[in-house]
Design a protein around this motif. Structure first.
Motif, PDB file in Angstrom:
ATOM      1  N   SER A   1      -7.235  -4.214  11.187  1.00  0.00           N
ATOM      2  CA  SER A   1      -8.594  -3.781  10.875  1.00  0.00           C
ATOM      3  C   SER A   1      -8.805  -2.387  11.440  1.00  0.00           C
ATOM      4  O   SER A   1      -7.839  -1.715  11.867  1.00  0.00           O
ATOM      5  CB  SER A   1      -9.615  -4.772  11.454  1.00  0.00           C
ATOM      6  N   THR A   2     -10.032  -1.930  11.466  1.00  0.00           N
ATOM      7  CA  THR A   2     -10.347  -0.588  11.944  1.00  0.00           C
ATOM      8  C   THR A   2      -9.826  -0.379  13.365  1.00  0.00           C
ATOM      9  O   THR A   2     -10.091  -1.180  14.264  1.00  0.00           O
ATOM     10  CB  THR A   2     -11.871  -0.358  11.922  1.00  0.00           C
ATOM     11  N   GLY A   3      -9.078   0.706  13.547  1.00  0.00           N
ATOM     12  CA  GLY A   3      -8.590   1.073  14.866  1.00  0.00           C
ATOM     13  C   GLY A   3      -7.297   0.410  15.295  1.00  0.00           C
ATOM     14  O   GLY A   3      -6.733   0.767  16.342  1.00  0.00           O
ATOM     15  N   THR A   4      -6.767  -0.535  14.521  1.00  0.00           N
ATOM     16  CA  THR A   4      -5.497  -1.186  14.876  1.00  0.00           C
ATOM     17  C   THR A   4      -4.366  -0.169  14.870  1.00  0.00           C
ATOM     18  O   THR A   4      -4.184   0.560  13.886  1.00  0.00           O
ATOM     19  CB  THR A   4      -5.166  -2.312  13.880  1.00  0.00           C
ATOM     20  N   ARG A   5      -3.625  -0.106  15.942  1.00  0.00           N
ATOM     21  CA  ARG A   5      -2.429   0.741  15.990  1.00  0.00           C
ATOM     22  C   ARG A   5      -1.296  -0.061  15.339  1.00  0.00           C
ATOM     23  O   ARG A   5      -0.717  -0.948  15.956  1.00  0.00           O
ATOM     24  CB  ARG A   5      -2.074   1.105  17.425  1.00  0.00           C
ATOM     25  N   LEU A   6      -0.992   0.283  14.101  1.00  0.00           N
ATOM     26  CA  LEU A   6      -0.069  -0.507  13.291  1.00  0.00           C
ATOM     27  C   LEU A   6       1.233   0.232  13.053  1.00  0.00           C
ATOM     28  O   LEU A   6       1.237   1.422  12.726  1.00  0.00           O
ATOM     29  CB  LEU A   6      -0.707  -0.828  11.934  1.00  0.00           C
ATOM     30  N   LEU A   7       2.340  -0.511  13.163  1.00  0.00           N
ATOM     31  CA  LEU A   7       3.647  -0.011  12.738  1.00  0.00           C
ATOM     32  C   LEU A   7       4.085  -0.798  11.513  1.00  0.00           C
ATOM     33  O   LEU A   7       4.199  -2.023  11.560  1.00  0.00           O
ATOM     34  CB  LEU A   7       4.682  -0.180  13.846  1.00  0.00           C
ATOM     35  N   ASP A   8       4.326  -0.088  10.416  1.00  0.00           N
ATOM     36  CA  ASP A   8       4.839  -0.684   9.177  1.00  0.00           C
ATOM     37  C   ASP A   8       6.306  -0.311   9.065  1.00  0.00           C
ATOM     38  O   ASP A   8       6.646   0.841   8.800  1.00  0.00           O
ATOM     39  CB  ASP A   8       4.033  -0.160   7.984  1.00  0.00           C
ATOM     40  N   VAL A   9       7.177  -1.290   9.284  1.00  0.00           N
ATOM     41  CA  VAL A   9       8.614  -1.053   9.309  1.00  0.00           C
ATOM     42  C   VAL A   9       9.203  -1.314   7.929  1.00  0.00           C
ATOM     43  O   VAL A   9       8.931  -2.340   7.308  1.00  0.00           O
ATOM     44  CB  VAL A   9       9.294  -1.962  10.350  1.00  0.00           C
ATOM     45  N   GLY A  10      10.006  -0.378   7.433  1.00  0.00           N
ATOM     46  CA  GLY A  10      10.548  -0.501   6.087  1.00  0.00           C
ATOM     47  C   GLY A  10       9.451  -0.337   5.061  1.00  0.00           C
ATOM     48  O   GLY A  10       9.319  -1.143   4.138  1.00  0.00           O
ATOM     49  N   THR A  11       8.706   0.732   5.171  1.00  0.00           N
ATOM     50  CA  THR A  11       7.501   0.916   4.355  1.00  0.00           C
ATOM     51  C   THR A  11       7.798   1.089   2.871  1.00  0.00           C
ATOM     52  O   THR A  11       6.924   0.878   2.035  1.00  0.00           O
ATOM     53  CB  THR A  11       6.677   2.104   4.876  1.00  0.00           C
ATOM     54  N   GLY A  12       9.043   1.481   2.519  1.00  0.00           N
ATOM     55  CA  GLY A  12       9.332   1.704   1.104  1.00  0.00           C
ATOM     56  C   GLY A  12       8.434   2.789   0.541  1.00  0.00           C
ATOM     57  O   GLY A  12       8.270   3.853   1.149  1.00  0.00           O
ATOM     58  N   PRO A  13       7.808   2.549  -0.609  1.00  0.00           N
ATOM     59  CA  PRO A  13       6.921   3.562  -1.186  1.00  0.00           C
ATOM     60  C   PRO A  13       5.556   3.639  -0.511  1.00  0.00           C
ATOM     61  O   PRO A  13       4.673   4.342  -0.994  1.00  0.00           O
ATOM     62  CB  PRO A  13       6.789   3.104  -2.641  1.00  0.00           C
ATOM     63  N   GLY A  14       5.373   2.942   0.604  1.00  0.00           N
ATOM     64  CA  GLY A  14       4.135   3.070   1.377  1.00  0.00           C
ATOM     65  C   GLY A  14       3.014   2.156   0.954  1.00  0.00           C
ATOM     66  O   GLY A  14       1.872   2.381   1.335  1.00  0.00           O
ATOM     67  N   THR A  15       3.318   1.115   0.214  1.00  0.00           N
ATOM     68  CA  THR A  15       2.269   0.224  -0.305  1.00  0.00           C
ATOM     69  C   THR A  15       1.470  -0.427   0.813  1.00  0.00           C
ATOM     70  O   THR A  15       0.234  -0.408   0.805  1.00  0.00           O
ATOM     71  CB  THR A  15       2.893  -0.866  -1.195  1.00  0.00           C
ATOM     72  N   VAL A  16       2.166  -1.026   1.780  1.00  0.00           N
ATOM     73  CA  VAL A  16       1.469  -1.694   2.891  1.00  0.00           C
ATOM     74  C   VAL A  16       0.774  -0.671   3.771  1.00  0.00           C
ATOM     75  O   VAL A  16      -0.361  -0.878   4.209  1.00  0.00           O
ATOM     76  CB  VAL A  16       2.470  -2.538   3.705  1.00  0.00           C
ATOM     77  N   ALA A  17       1.429   0.456   4.024  1.00  0.00           N
ATOM     78  CA  ALA A  17       0.818   1.501   4.855  1.00  0.00           C
ATOM     79  C   ALA A  17      -0.482   2.005   4.240  1.00  0.00           C
ATOM     80  O   ALA A  17      -1.485   2.193   4.936  1.00  0.00           O
ATOM     81  CB  ALA A  17       1.800   2.649   5.042  1.00  0.00           C
ATOM     82  N   ALA A  18      -0.468   2.231   2.933  1.00  0.00           N
ATOM     83  CA  ALA A  18      -1.672   2.713   2.260  1.00  0.00           C
ATOM     84  C   ALA A  18      -2.810   1.694   2.360  1.00  0.00           C
ATOM     85  O   ALA A  18      -3.962   2.052   2.614  1.00  0.00           O
ATOM     86  CB  ALA A  18      -1.363   3.021   0.803  1.00  0.00           C
ATOM     87  N   ALA A  19      -2.486   0.415   2.170  1.00  0.00           N
ATOM     88  CA  ALA A  19      -3.509  -0.626   2.262  1.00  0.00           C
ATOM     89  C   ALA A  19      -4.058  -0.726   3.674  1.00  0.00           C
ATOM     90  O   ALA A  19      -5.263  -0.974   3.870  1.00  0.00           O
ATOM     91  CB  ALA A  19      -2.924  -1.967   1.818  1.00  0.00           C
ATOM     92  N   ALA A  20      -3.209  -0.522   4.685  1.00  0.00           N
ATOM     93  CA  ALA A  20      -3.669  -0.558   6.071  1.00  0.00           C
ATOM     94  C   ALA A  20      -4.573   0.633   6.387  1.00  0.00           C
ATOM     95  O   ALA A  20      -5.544   0.507   7.141  1.00  0.00           O
ATOM     96  CB  ALA A  20      -2.471  -0.587   7.010  1.00  0.00           C
ATOM     97  N   CYS A  21      -4.262   1.791   5.822  1.00  0.00           N
ATOM     98  CA  CYS A  21      -5.113   2.967   6.016  1.00  0.00           C
ATOM     99  C   CYS A  21      -6.503   2.721   5.451  1.00  0.00           C
ATOM    100  O   CYS A  21      -7.514   3.129   6.054  1.00  0.00           O
ATOM    101  CB  CYS A  21      -4.482   4.188   5.370  1.00  0.00           C
ATOM    102  N   VAL A  22      -6.582   2.057   4.311  1.00  0.00           N
ATOM    103  CA  VAL A  22      -7.878   1.728   3.713  1.00  0.00           C
ATOM    104  C   VAL A  22      -8.689   0.847   4.658  1.00  0.00           C
ATOM    105  O   VAL A  22      -9.926   0.948   4.724  1.00  0.00           O
ATOM    106  CB  VAL A  22      -7.686   1.033   2.351  1.00  0.00           C
ATOM    107  N   ARG A  23      -8.027   0.004   5.424  1.00  0.00           N
ATOM    108  CA  ARG A  23      -8.708  -0.862   6.387  1.00  0.00           C
ATOM    109  C   ARG A  23      -9.145  -0.121   7.643  1.00  0.00           C
ATOM    110  O   ARG A  23      -9.786  -0.694   8.516  1.00  0.00           O
ATOM    111  CB  ARG A  23      -7.797  -2.025   6.782  1.00  0.00           C
ATOM    112  N   GLY A  24      -8.749   1.134   7.771  1.00  0.00           N
ATOM    113  CA  GLY A  24      -9.128   1.922   8.934  1.00  0.00           C
ATOM    114  C   GLY A  24      -8.149   1.860  10.085  1.00  0.00           C
ATOM    115  O   GLY A  24      -8.467   2.296  11.197  1.00  0.00           O
ATOM    116  N   ALA A  25      -6.944   1.341   9.848  1.00  0.00           N
ATOM    117  CA  ALA A  25      -5.938   1.262  10.899  1.00  0.00           C
ATOM    118  C   ALA A  25      -5.325   2.630  11.171  1.00  0.00           C
ATOM    119  O   ALA A  25      -5.347   3.527  10.318  1.00  0.00           O
ATOM    120  CB  ALA A  25      -4.841   0.275  10.499  1.00  0.00           C
ATOM    121  N   GLU A  26      -4.789   2.790  12.383  1.00  0.00           N
ATOM    122  CA  GLU A  26      -4.015   3.974  12.748  1.00  0.00           C
ATOM    123  C   GLU A  26      -2.549   3.647  12.444  1.00  0.00           C
ATOM    124  O   GLU A  26      -1.889   2.955  13.212  1.00  0.00           O
ATOM    125  CB  GLU A  26      -4.210   4.312  14.220  1.00  0.00           C
ATOM    126  N   VAL A  27      -2.054   4.153  11.324  1.00  0.00           N
ATOM    127  CA  VAL A  27      -0.803   3.658  10.769  1.00  0.00           C
ATOM    128  C   VAL A  27       0.362   4.598  11.049  1.00  0.00           C
ATOM    129  O   VAL A  27       0.305   5.798  10.765  1.00  0.00           O
ATOM    130  CB  VAL A  27      -0.930   3.447   9.247  1.00  0.00           C
TER     131      VAL A  27
END
Length: 275
Positions: A48-74
């Protein structure tokens, strides 16, 4: 943790070769399939907002992009440069870096949450990889990951069955994991692996869904050499490739919907744990 050189296996080396330069082909085909689990993965990691998230094996960034929309620090990493090029377009606000499991360039306990969407399928030593994900997770932080189930949906076996019907033979260098590093691809098997890696409160459940696509788009993945199935196809003679394509269209009829597209049942495992 051991250095990447010490920890790497022939399986890892083959993975690096298999994915080199194939980001575009993956994103247009199998990447659309893998995107299905992104919301559930982020929910499981409580991002959620402010979560310090690591997305491992992001590929084309699908999960990273969705996490950014949630307000995470990706922060997102991948071992393949062409994947990172796509991820920079899809998740421009994420910090993106080249990195390869089982060694990540981050401090102990640096992240609140770690996610890995269909990544554990692609590492030679899954237990070492999980131990590294645990290392960079803060105490109390959450890990969430997906892998393909050992009990696949019928849509997952469509292309392998077509290759088998054509007499295709998997190249020896694309062999499976060393048995000493493998684990049961079941909910209990994956949860047990997380526990062995030192994680706590490990749980795992099965996700099922129908992937909607066209027959031509679904064949385009292996025809472009994406993943092991694609490299296996390209290793065949032209005649065997043609036969596999013919069998594919024959077998695909079982999945056709009234509008002519395919509805391909798939099954994956979603596991969560804490440090």
């Amino acid at each position: 943790m051991p250095s990447p050189t010490a920890a790497a296996t022939s399986f890892d080396a083959n993975e690096r070769t298999a994915w080199a330069g194939r980001a575009g082909a993956y994103a247009a085909t199998f990447g659309r399939l893998c995107a299905h689990t992104a919301p559930k993965l982020l929910d499981a990691a409580e991002v959620s907002t402010g979560t310090r998230l690591l997305d491992v094996g992001t590929g084309p960034g699908t999960v990273a992009a969705a996490a950014c929309v949630r307000g995470a620090e990706v922060t997102a990493v991948d071992a393949e440069p062409s994947m990172l090029e796509l991820a920079r377009r899809n998740a421009p606000s994420a910090r993106l870096e080249l990195a390869t499991l089982p060694e990540l360039p981050y401090l102990d306990a640096e992240f609140d949450a770690v996610v890995a969407n269909f990544v554990l399928n692609h590492v030679g030593r899954p237990l070492l990889a999980l131990a590294e994900l645990r290392r960079v997770l803060r105490p109390g932080g959450r890990l969430a990951l997906t892998i393909w189930s050992g009990s696949p949906g019928s849509g997952q076996t469509l292309i392998p069955q077509a290759l088998q019907a054509a007499g295709a033979v998997r190249p020896p260098h694309l062999g499976p994991l060393d048995p000493a590093d493998d684990f049961p691809r079941t909910p209990d098997g994956l949860a047990a692996l997380l526990t062995t890696a030192g994680l706590q409160q490990a749980t795992c459940r099965t996700l099922t869904w129908d992937h909607r696509t066209t027959a031509d788009d679904w064949w385009a993945g292996p025809a472009s050499g994406v993943a092991t199935i694609g490299l296996t196809l390209l290793a065949q003679t032209p005649g065997t490739q043609s036969e596999a394509h013919r069998h594919y269209h024959r077998l695909a009829d079982a999945f056709r919907t009234p509008d002519g597209t395919l509805a391909l049942p798939h099954a994956a495992l979603l596991a969560t744990a804490t440090r």
